[in-house]
Design a protein around this motif. Structure first.
Motif, mmCIF file in Angstrom:
data_model
loop_
_atom_site.group_PDB
_atom_site.id
_atom_site.type_symbol
_atom_site.label_atom_id
_atom_site.label_comp_id
_atom_site.label_asym_id
_atom_site.label_seq_id
_atom_site.Cartn_x
_atom_site.Cartn_y
_atom_site.Cartn_z
ATOM 1 N N PRO A 15 16.387 45.063 -18.202
ATOM 2 C CA PRO A 15 17.057 45.875 -17.172
ATOM 3 C C PRO A 15 17.953 45.081 -16.230
ATOM 4 C CG PRO A 15 14.755 46.517 -17.391
ATOM 5 C CD PRO A 15 14.929 45.276 -18.214
ATOM 6 N N LEU A 16 17.675 43.791 -16.065
ATOM 7 C CA LEU A 16 18.511 42.987 -15.168
ATOM 8 C C LEU A 16 19.825 42.553 -15.809
ATOM 9 C CD1 LEU A 16 16.004 40.670 -13.240
ATOM 10 C CD2 LEU A 16 16.850 42.954 -12.666
ATOM 11 N N LEU A 72 11.410 47.886 -15.134
ATOM 12 C CA LEU A 72 11.477 46.633 -14.390
ATOM 13 C C LEU A 72 10.080 46.073 -14.167
ATOM 14 C CD1 LEU A 72 14.096 48.432 -13.252
ATOM 15 C CD2 LEU A 72 14.374 46.360 -11.902
ATOM 16 N N ASP A 76 11.022 41.033 -12.154
ATOM 17 C CA ASP A 76 12.369 41.577 -11.979
ATOM 18 C C ASP A 76 12.573 42.058 -10.550
ATOM 19 O OD1 ASP A 76 12.869 41.196 -14.695
ATOM 20 O OD2 ASP A 76 12.317 43.249 -15.230
ATOM 21 N N VAL A 77 11.612 42.803 -10.061
ATOM 22 C CA VAL A 77 11.739 43.391 -8.725
ATOM 23 C C VAL A 77 11.764 42.308 -7.651
ATOM 24 C CG1 VAL A 77 10.598 44.866 -7.017
ATOM 25 C CG2 VAL A 77 10.719 45.585 -9.422
ATOM 26 N N ARG A 97 10.120 49.686 -9.234
ATOM 27 C CA ARG A 97 9.012 49.281 -10.113
ATOM 28 C C ARG A 97 8.522 50.444 -10.962
ATOM 29 N NH1 ARG A 97 6.576 47.762 -13.497
ATOM 30 N NH2 ARG A 97 4.869 46.242 -13.641
#
Length: 503
Positions: A15-16, A72, A76-77, A97
Motif C-alpha cells: 500500500p505504501l 496497511l 506502514d502506519v 490501520r
C-alpha cells in the motif's frame, strides 16, 4: 504454477507504493467526514501508443492481487506517522490501520483485450478515501504492462503469424520487476518464448535460449574438450565413440563439399561446439558468428551436427547475431540443403535459424520484404524498453461522487474529462467482426441488436454516424467485489474495432 511470495500483490505492490499526496488527500476527506462517500473513478489512456490505432489492455491480474491484499500494517502506519505533517490527527492513523478493499468494486475489460484511446478500461467504485488511495498503484500496474503488451503485439503483427518470437530483454529491462513484467506481458502480447527463467517459474511461460559468445571464445583448442572419448550411439549398442575424430572427419568432408579453407576455421570455436554438443546432444543450437559465419562458424556447426546425426541425435539449429541476417540466413539454409542432399541426412532439412541483432519493429517488418530463412527472431532492448514510446499515459479520473457526475475542465481541452458513470459496449457486425466500441452513460438503455444507433466519434467534429449492430457485448465485467476476486473471462482472440461515443 509454483507458489512464491513475489507473486502476491502485497509483496509486489504494498500500500505504501504510492504518492504521498494520496494519503494527504485521504486525511482531508477523513477530516471533513467525506471519506465514506461513494465515489467512482475511471482508468483510461488518452492516445493510442506508438502512433498506432490500438492498445492491448494488461495488468489486470496484478491489480486484482493488489486489491485483495490491500491493508496497511502497523509498520506502514508508523512510517506514515513520521512523514505526514505533525498536526495530523492521531485518530487518522487508527483509521488507516483498519482500511481494506472490502467496499471496493472493480469493473474491467478482460486481460489481453484490444482497446482504444479514451475508452474507460476500468471503473473503480467504493468509499472515496479508499478509491483515492488506489490511484497511483493501479496506474503503475496497468501503464507499463499494457504498453509492453501492445509493443509485443506490434512485433507479432510485423513478424506475421508463422515466425516464432523469443523475448530476451531481461538484461536491458528497467530493473528486475520491469524484466519480469516484460516477460509476462510480451507473452500475452504474442511472443512464444522468453529467456527469463524466473518468469517461466512464476508464470509458466515457455523458456528458451542458446549460448553466448563468451562461452565460445573461452575455448582455445580441442585439447579442452573433455572427455575425449565420450559419446555413445543411439542407433546401436557399442563402445563410446571418439567424438573428436568423428567430427574432424566430417569437417574435412564439409570443407571439401563447400570448397572452404580449413586454415581459416577456429579450433577454439569447434572445441566449444563439441563440448556443448557432448553436454546437450539433443539441444545443440550454437551462435555461429563469433568469428566468421562463412569461414568458421557454419563449417564447425555442420561438422558437429553431422557427427551427432551419425550417432542418432538431432541437432536443433543455429543462431545469427550480427551482420545482414537475411542474406546470411539464406546462405546458411543453402548449406543445410547441400549437406542434406550430399550426405543423405534428412535431419538437416528441419534445422532452424534464429536471428538476433538489435531487432526493432521496423527491421522485423523488413524481414517479410526480403528473402530470408529465419525461423525464430529474438527481441530484447526495443521490445522491453519500448523505445518508440516510454509511457502509455494512463490516467485515473473521478467521474462521480454521491451519485452526482464530476468533470475536470482544465486549461487544456485534451485533459478535460467526460462526467458520469459509463457503460462500454462492443458492437459486432453480421459476420461476427467487432466494428465499434460504444461509450454511453450507465443510466442509458443499452443498444439493441438490430436497432439503429446514432453515434458521435470521440474527439471528432459533430458529425453523426448511424450503425446497426448484429450483436452487442458488454465490454467490462465485475472482476472484484466485496473484497473477493471474481472469475474473469480472458480475451482469447485479438480482434479490433474503433471507438466512438453515443449522443
Amino acid at each position: 504454477m509454483p507458489s512464491c511470495s513475489f507473486c502476491t500483490g502485497h509483496f509486489r505492490v504494498p500500500p505504501l507504493l504510492t504518492d504521498l499526496y494520496q494519503f494527504t488527500m485521504a486525511y482531508a476527506y477523513w477530516r471533513t467526514g467525506r471519506h465514506q462517500e461513494p465515489a467512482v473513478f475511471e482508468l483510461f489512456f488518452r492516445d493510442n501508443p506508438f502512433g498506432g490505432g490500438f492498445s492491448l489492455f494488461a495488468g489486470l491480474h496484478d491489480c486484482l492481487l493488489f486489491l485483495r491484499s490491500f491493508r496497511l500494517t502497523d509498520q506502514d502506519v508508523e512510517f506514515l506517522r513520521s512523514v505526514l505533517p505533525p498536526d495530523t490527527d492521531p485518530a487518522f492513523f487508527q483509521f488507516l490501520r483498519g482500511l481494506d478493499c472490502s467496499g471496493v468494486t472493480l469493473r474491467s475489460v478482460p486481460e489481453g483485450t484490444v482497446v482504444f484511446a479514451r475508452v474507460p478500461l476500468m471503473e473503480v467504485s467504493g468509499p472515496l478515501a479508499v478509491v483515492q488511495l488506489l490511484e497511483t498503484s493501479l496506474l503503475c500496474l496497468v501503464n507499463y504492462a499494457s504498453l509492453v503488451c501492445s509493443n509485443a503485439a506490434r512485433f507479432r503483427l510485423a513478424a506475421g503469424p508463422k515466425r516464432k518470437l523469443l523475448e530476451m530483454g531481461l538484461r536491458r529491462a528497467q530493473g528486475p520487476d520491469g524484466g519480469l513484467t516484460a516477460s509476462r506481458y510480451t507473452y500475452i502480447g504474442g511472443f512464444d518464448f522468453s529467456s527469463n527463467v524466473q518468469a517461466g517459474f512464476l508464470f509458466g511461460i515457455p523458456v528458451a535460449g542458446t549460448m553466448a559468445h563468451s562461452y565460445i571464445t573461452s575455448f582455445t583448442s580441442l585439447e579442452e574438450v573433455w572427455p575425449q572419448v565420450s559419446m555413445c550411439s543411439l542407433l546401436q549398442s557399442k563402445d563410446p565413440v571418439d567424438i573428436i575424430s568423428l567430427t574432424k572427419g566430417w569437417l574435412s568432408r564439409v570443407c571439401e563439399l563447400l570448397g572452404a579453407e580449413p586454415g581459416k576455421i577456429s579450433e577454439g570455436e569447434l572445441a566449444s561446439f563439441l563440448s556443448y554438443a557432448i553436454a546437450y546432444p539433443q539441444n545443440f543450437l550454437p551462435v555461429i558468428d563469433s568469428y566468421s559465419v562463412a569461414c568458421s562458424g557454419l563449417l564447425n556447426f555442420c561438422a558437429v551436427a553431422l557427427a551427432l546425426c551419425e550417432l542418432g541425435y538431432r541437432p536443433v539449429g543455429v543462431r545469427l547475431d550480427s551482420g545482414d541476417l537475411c542474406r546470411q540466413s539464406v546462405d546458411v539454409h543453402r548449406v543445410f540443403r547441400l549437406c542434406s542432399e550430399h550426405f543423405s541426412i534428412s535431419a538437416f532439412d528441419s534445422l532452424i535459424i534464429v536471428g538476433t541483432n538489435n531487432i526493432t519493429e521496423q527491421s522485423m517488418a523488413e524481414l517479410n520484404k526480403k528473402e530470408n530463412a529465419i525461423d525464430v527472431v529474438g527481441v530484447g532492448t526495443h521490445l522491453v524498453t519500448c523505445t518508440q514510446q516510454p509511457s502509455l499515459g494512463c490516467v485515473y479520473k473521478l467521474v462521480e461522487v454521491r451519485g452526482k457526475p464530476k468533470m475536470k475542465i482544465s486549461e487544456d481541452p485534451e485533459k478535460s474529462t467526460v462526467p458520469g458513470r459509463k457503460a462500454v459496449y462492443r458492437l459486432v457486425d453480421a459476420e461476427g467482426h467487432p466494428f465499434l466500441d460504444l461509450v454511453c452513460l450507465a443510466a442509458e438503455s443499452p443498444p439493441e441488436v438490430g436497432g439503429s444507433l446514432n453515434c458521435y466519434p470521440l474527439r471528432c467534429d459533430d458529425s453523426c454516424i448511424s450503425v446497426i449492430p448484429a450483436h452487442v457485448a458488454c465490454l467490462r465485467q465485475d472482476v472484484f467485489t466485496r473484497g473477493q476476486v471474481r472469475t474473469a473471462r480472458g480475451c482469447s482472440k485479438v480482434e479490433m474495432s474503433r471507438p466512438v461515443a453515443v449522443s
